[in-house]
Design a protein around this motif. Sequence first.
Motif, short mmCIF file in Angstrom:
data_model
loop_
_atom_site.label_atom_id
_atom_site.label_comp_id
_atom_site.label_asym_id
_atom_site.label_seq_id
_atom_site.Cartn_x
_atom_site.Cartn_y
_atom_site.Cartn_z
N VAL A 26 0.84 -1.20 0.00
CA VAL A 26 0.00 0.00 0.00
C VAL A 26 0.87 1.25 0.00
CG1 VAL A 26 -1.66 1.34 1.35
CG2 VAL A 26 -1.97 -1.13 1.09
N ALA A 27 1.95 1.24 0.82
CA ALA A 27 2.85 2.39 0.89
C ALA A 27 3.53 2.63 -0.46
CB ALA A 27 3.89 2.19 1.99
N MET A 28 3.95 1.53 -1.12
CA MET A 28 4.61 1.67 -2.42
C MET A 28 3.67 2.25 -3.45
SD MET A 28 6.78 -1.89 -2.50
CE MET A 28 7.26 -1.65 -4.22
N VAL A 29 2.41 1.78 -3.44
CA VAL A 29 1.43 2.32 -4.39
C VAL A 29 1.16 3.79 -4.10
CG1 VAL A 29 -0.97 2.16 -5.15
CG2 VAL A 29 0.37 0.07 -4.81
N ALA A 30 1.03 4.13 -2.81
CA ALA A 30 0.78 5.53 -2.45
C ALA A 30 1.95 6.42 -2.84
CB ALA A 30 0.51 5.63 -0.94
N GLY A 33 2.01 6.93 -6.57
CA GLY A 33 1.02 7.94 -6.96
C GLY A 33 1.45 9.33 -6.61
N PHE A 34 2.07 9.49 -5.42
CA PHE A 34 2.56 10.80 -4.99
C PHE A 34 3.66 11.30 -5.92
CE2 PHE A 34 5.70 13.11 -2.31
CZ PHE A 34 4.96 14.26 -2.10
N TRP A 35 4.60 10.41 -6.30
CA TRP A 35 5.69 10.83 -7.18
C TRP A 35 5.15 11.28 -8.53
CZ3 TRP A 35 7.66 9.73 -11.94
CH2 TRP A 35 8.94 10.23 -12.22
N PHE A 36 4.21 10.53 -9.11
CA PHE A 36 3.66 10.92 -10.41
C PHE A 36 2.85 12.21 -10.30
CE2 PHE A 36 4.76 6.64 -11.74
CZ PHE A 36 5.15 6.85 -13.04
N TRP A 37 2.22 12.43 -9.14
CA TRP A 37 1.52 13.70 -8.94
C TRP A 37 2.54 14.85 -8.90
CZ3 TRP A 37 1.83 17.19 -4.80
CH2 TRP A 37 0.88 18.21 -4.81
N LEU A 38 3.67 14.64 -8.21
CA LEU A 38 4.72 15.67 -8.19
C LEU A 38 5.28 15.91 -9.59
CD1 LEU A 38 6.92 15.02 -5.02
CD2 LEU A 38 5.47 16.98 -5.49
#
Length: 344
Positions: A26-30, A33-38
């Motif tokens: 779950v942490a890796m997926v989150a 997602g956070f990196w691609f949002w950045l």
Amino acid sequence: MSVPDTEPVRKHSRAGLFIPFILLLVAMVAWTGFWFWLRIQTADRMDETAEALRAAGYEVSWSERSIGGFPFRLNVTLTEPRIREPSGWALAAPRLESEAYIHGLGNWIFAAPEGLTFTRPVAGPVEVKGRVLRASLAGLDEAIPRFDFQGADLTFTPGAGAQPFGLSAAKLAEIHLRPAPEDQAGFFVEVKEGQARFSGLFANIAEDGEIALKWDSILTKASALRGADWPSAARAWADAGGTMQVQEAGLTAGEAVIGVRSGVLSVGDDGRLVGALETTLRQAPRALEAMGEGGVLPEETAETAAAVAAAREGADETAQATITFQAGRTTLGPVAIGPAPRVY
């Protein structure tokens, strides 16, 4: 006598063995997602900044852009980036690489592995190549950011039709800008083991020796140094009472040396330097005579200035003199030796 029935042994659940792995997934997926949002935010911010600069009269462009660095960094690579401010100063490079760590997006590191070209408003472009061409920029949300530039084993080549540039090569060049208390900023420039391009004036002064430059100063009213372009920023800074307080400076050309012990400079309404520098001159007469022979100064002015410097020299061939920039003119002691340097 009967034996009581025993309770069946309960099997332990294995769910607890998988919980850490599930949480990790779950942490890796989150984080992904956070990196691609950045990544998207970085691209959008670059586009917005470029459009704002274009609206202010700048020219900003690049042919390609790639953003990588997953999972812990943002790496932005631009192909053929170019920026030109309204007064004519410009900077371009075949390739510009930059990176910042996710936990420190306010601190960026830049590199131009294939060199860069800076363009002077009147004198034209100069191509710069070197073993090292890198810079860092931090504190972008502060009034005065922190900027560092370092170049090693540099060569300077004027473009076709451009005016000459003072250096043809340098072993090391550094530029540093640092915020300081009370709305001040430290500004430092150093060039080591430089080679002069000119064969006339500089050859006469330096006798084919190396050129070295050092400039250590403090800018007051530093936050006022802002504007749509360099001239408007310099005018705003001067109007606010900004000054450059020289702590230490010097130019060495072979055996000839100009050392600055102190001085305060600013910018006049005409865009030229105003102020004075207290200097120490070594072998100044020969340097001034070379300026006259090279046409930098009128021969009569150069001869008079050389005579003044010679009269002030001690046994060690060193003279003390004040260089003054006032009313658009430069004077060495009592002798006018030419126009004051133009800042914009």
